[in-house]
Enzyme design. Structure first.
Site, PDB file in Angstrom:
ATOM      1  N   LYS A 205       0.825  -1.222   0.000  1.00  0.00           N
ATOM      2  CA  LYS A 205       0.000   0.000   0.000  1.00  0.00           C
ATOM      3  C   LYS A 205       0.855   1.265   0.000  1.00  0.00           C
ATOM      4  CE  LYS A 205      -4.411  -1.906   1.082  1.00  0.00           C
ATOM      5  NZ  LYS A 205      -5.475  -2.184   2.030  1.00  0.00           N
ATOM      6  N   ARG A 241      -3.523 -10.153   4.521  1.00  0.00           N
ATOM      7  CA  ARG A 241      -3.896 -10.216   3.096  1.00  0.00           C
ATOM      8  C   ARG A 241      -2.719  -9.673   2.303  1.00  0.00           C
ATOM      9  NH1 ARG A 241      -5.885  -6.692  -0.657  1.00  0.00           N
ATOM     10  NH2 ARG A 241      -7.445  -7.485  -2.113  1.00  0.00           N
TER      11      ARG A 241
HETATM   12  N1  HH2 Z   1      -7.432  -3.809   0.489  1.00  0.00           N
HETATM   13  C1  HH2 Z   1      -7.726  -3.818  -0.849  1.00  0.00           C
HETATM   14  C2  HH2 Z   1      -8.765  -4.606  -1.312  1.00  0.00           C
HETATM   15  N2  HH2 Z   1      -9.490  -5.387  -0.480  1.00  0.00           N
HETATM   16  N3  HH2 Z   1      -9.943  -6.196   1.694  1.00  0.00           N
HETATM   17  C3  HH2 Z   1      -9.671  -6.196   3.014  1.00  0.00           C
HETATM   18  N4  HH2 Z   1     -10.377  -6.962   3.854  1.00  0.00           N
HETATM   19  N5  HH2 Z   1      -8.671  -5.430   3.534  1.00  0.00           N
HETATM   20  C4  HH2 Z   1      -7.909  -4.617   2.755  1.00  0.00           C
HETATM   21  O1  HH2 Z   1      -7.018  -3.924   3.292  1.00  0.00           O
HETATM   22  C5  HH2 Z   1      -8.162  -4.582   1.349  1.00  0.00           C
HETATM   23  C6  HH2 Z   1      -9.222  -5.398   0.845  1.00  0.00           C
HETATM   24  C7  HH2 Z   1      -6.929  -2.961  -1.799  1.00  0.00           C
HETATM   25  O2  HH2 Z   1      -7.549  -2.727  -3.009  1.00  0.00           O
HETATM   26  P1  HH2 Z   1      -7.176  -3.012  -4.542  1.00  0.00           P
HETATM   27  O3  HH2 Z   1      -6.946  -1.717  -5.235  1.00  0.00           O
HETATM   28  O4  HH2 Z   1      -8.244  -3.881  -5.122  1.00  0.00           O
HETATM   29  O5  HH2 Z   1      -5.793  -3.673  -4.597  1.00  0.00           O
HETATM   30  P2  HH2 Z   1      -5.259  -5.060  -4.136  1.00  0.00           P
HETATM   31  O6  HH2 Z   1      -6.412  -5.996  -4.199  1.00  0.00           O
HETATM   32  O7  HH2 Z   1      -4.164  -5.351  -5.141  1.00  0.00           O
HETATM   33  O8  HH2 Z   1      -4.710  -4.906  -2.746  1.00  0.00           O
END
Ligand code: HH2
Length: 262
Positions: A205, A241
């Site tokens: 992030k 995650r």
């Molecule tokens: N962060 C992302 C997506 N889903 N779910 C949970 N529970 N916690 C998180 O911190 C979280 C999440 C980040 O979003 P995205 O832009 O889709 O990128 P990536 O999936 O590659 O992390």
């Protein structure tokens, strides 16, 4: 929890696994690397991401869930805000609804979660992905996130979601400045103390780049991601995650062995 994005626009791996053979190969890699859960996403939630329709999201995730279900029994999580998408994914064999909107996206979300009987991750987000990074403010971010998560767990249980199915997540990067993210990472124990398993998503992030200018590209954020995962383990989170499963598994194995030898 290994991340598998079937989106053209996720911030770190957008577009790389958008076709089915590439996604399946990626899933097998994550499993071989030691993932205990795969988190499958068909809509990016990065700041400013454009929303997609439920049908498009289902079209992206369903073939992979079905294909994976026939070759592996690893628990699958569906990363979606939409009850229709969660319903389709759970019908195809997903065990966890990972909801960055904490069952607030649609009025029927809590009822659908109760009806599906799956595990549910309730994540804190200020605003929505389009607007969440526009000058977020809190008086006390840790207290406010705890209060929000406890409230969402109550709402889910009131609708009939069993207490033991609920996970909480502070939502690193979702409507938070660097200081907010650091305050939450420093006080994950306060969220763990709410009495539910906690999921932490800090992998690759943006806050990592704010601490290290050399990490502007998301794939340069591995060491910072591992550092955050270890801070989570220290505070007692139940799962992290991550994009880089092998490296995180190794770091956690070394950390646990040191902790056990104390
Ligand atoms: N962060 C992302 C997506 N889903 N779910 C949970 N529970 N916690 C998180 O911190 C979280 C999440 C980040 O979003 P995205 O832009 O889709 O990128 P990536 O999936 O590659 O992390």
């Amino acid at each position: 929890m290994g991340i598998l994005n079937l989106t053209p626009d996720s911030f770190s791996d957008g577009g790389r696994f958008a076709d089915e053979p590439a996604a399946l190969a990626r899933a097998h890699r994550l499993i071989a690397d030691g993932a205990d859960i795969l988190d499958i996403g068909g809509e990016s939630t990065r700041p400013g991401a454009t929303p997609v329709s439920a049908d498009d999201e289902i079209g992206r995730i369903l073939p992979l869930i079905t294909a994976l279900r026939s070759v592996s029994d690893i628990p699958l999580s569906i990363d979606t805000m939409k009850p229709q998408v969660a319903r389709a994914a759970v019908s195809a064999g997903a065990a966890i609804w990972n909801d960055v909107a904490a069952l607030r996206y649609a009025p029927e979300a809590c009822d659908v979660a109760a009806e599906l009987g799956c595990q549910v991750v309730l994540m804190h987000m200020r605003g929505d992905p389009l607007t969440m990074q526009q000058a977020p403010t809190y008086d006390d971010v840790v207290a406010e996130v705890c209060e929000f998560l406890a409230g969402r767990a109550e709402a889910a249980m009131k609708a009939g979601v069993a207490r033991e199915k609920i996970w909480l997540d502070p939502g690193i990067g979702f409507g938070k400045t660097l200081d907010h993210n650091l305050a939450l990472l420093a006080r994950l124990d306060a969220i763990v103390d709410l009495g539910f398993p906690v999921l932490l998503g800090a992998s690759r992030k943006r806050f990592i780049a704010a601490l290290d200018p050399a990490a502007e590209a998301p794939d340069r954020r591995l060491a910072g991601s591992v550092a955050a995962a270890l801070a989570g383990a220290q505070a007692g989170v139940a799962a992290v995650r991550v994009h880089d499963v092998a490296e995180t598994v190794q770091a956690l194995a070394v950390w646990s062995a040191i902790t056990a030898a104390r």
